[in-house]
Design a protein around this motif. Structure first.
Motif, short mmCIF file in Angstrom:
data_model
loop_
_atom_site.label_atom_id
_atom_site.label_comp_id
_atom_site.label_asym_id
_atom_site.label_seq_id
_atom_site.Cartn_x
_atom_site.Cartn_y
_atom_site.Cartn_z
N ASN A 29 -2.87 -2.19 3.19
CA ASN A 29 -2.80 -1.19 4.25
C ASN A 29 -1.32 -0.90 4.47
N TYR A 31 0.22 0.58 6.67
CA TYR A 31 0.65 0.50 8.06
C TYR A 31 0.77 -0.94 8.55
N GLN A 32 0.23 -1.89 7.80
CA GLN A 32 0.34 -3.30 8.15
C GLN A 32 1.28 -4.07 7.21
N ALA A 33 1.79 -3.42 6.19
CA ALA A 33 2.65 -4.08 5.22
C ALA A 33 4.02 -4.37 5.83
#
Length: 55
Positions: A29, A31-33
């Motif tokens: 993801n 946006y979560q990396a």
């Protein structure tokens, strides 16, 4: 048969197949990396640098 051209083509096909396989099987993801470069972000470094001194 041109051995150098065949080997280069085979290598490029292998790298492309590896990239396609990695994209198809990864559950990333964006946006979560974590940031690729966290310069000045204030986040503590984590990971596998074996030469780091213990805290």
């Amino acid at each position: 048969m041109r051995t150098r051209a065949f080997t280069a083509t085979l290598s490029l096909v292998f790298v492309a197949a590896l990239l396609v396989f990695d994209q198809a099987t990864s559950d990333l993801n964006p946006y979560q990396a974590p940031p690729a470069f966290g310069l000045g972000s204030g986040e503590a470094a984590t990971g596998g640098f074996c030469g780091a001194l213990p805290n």
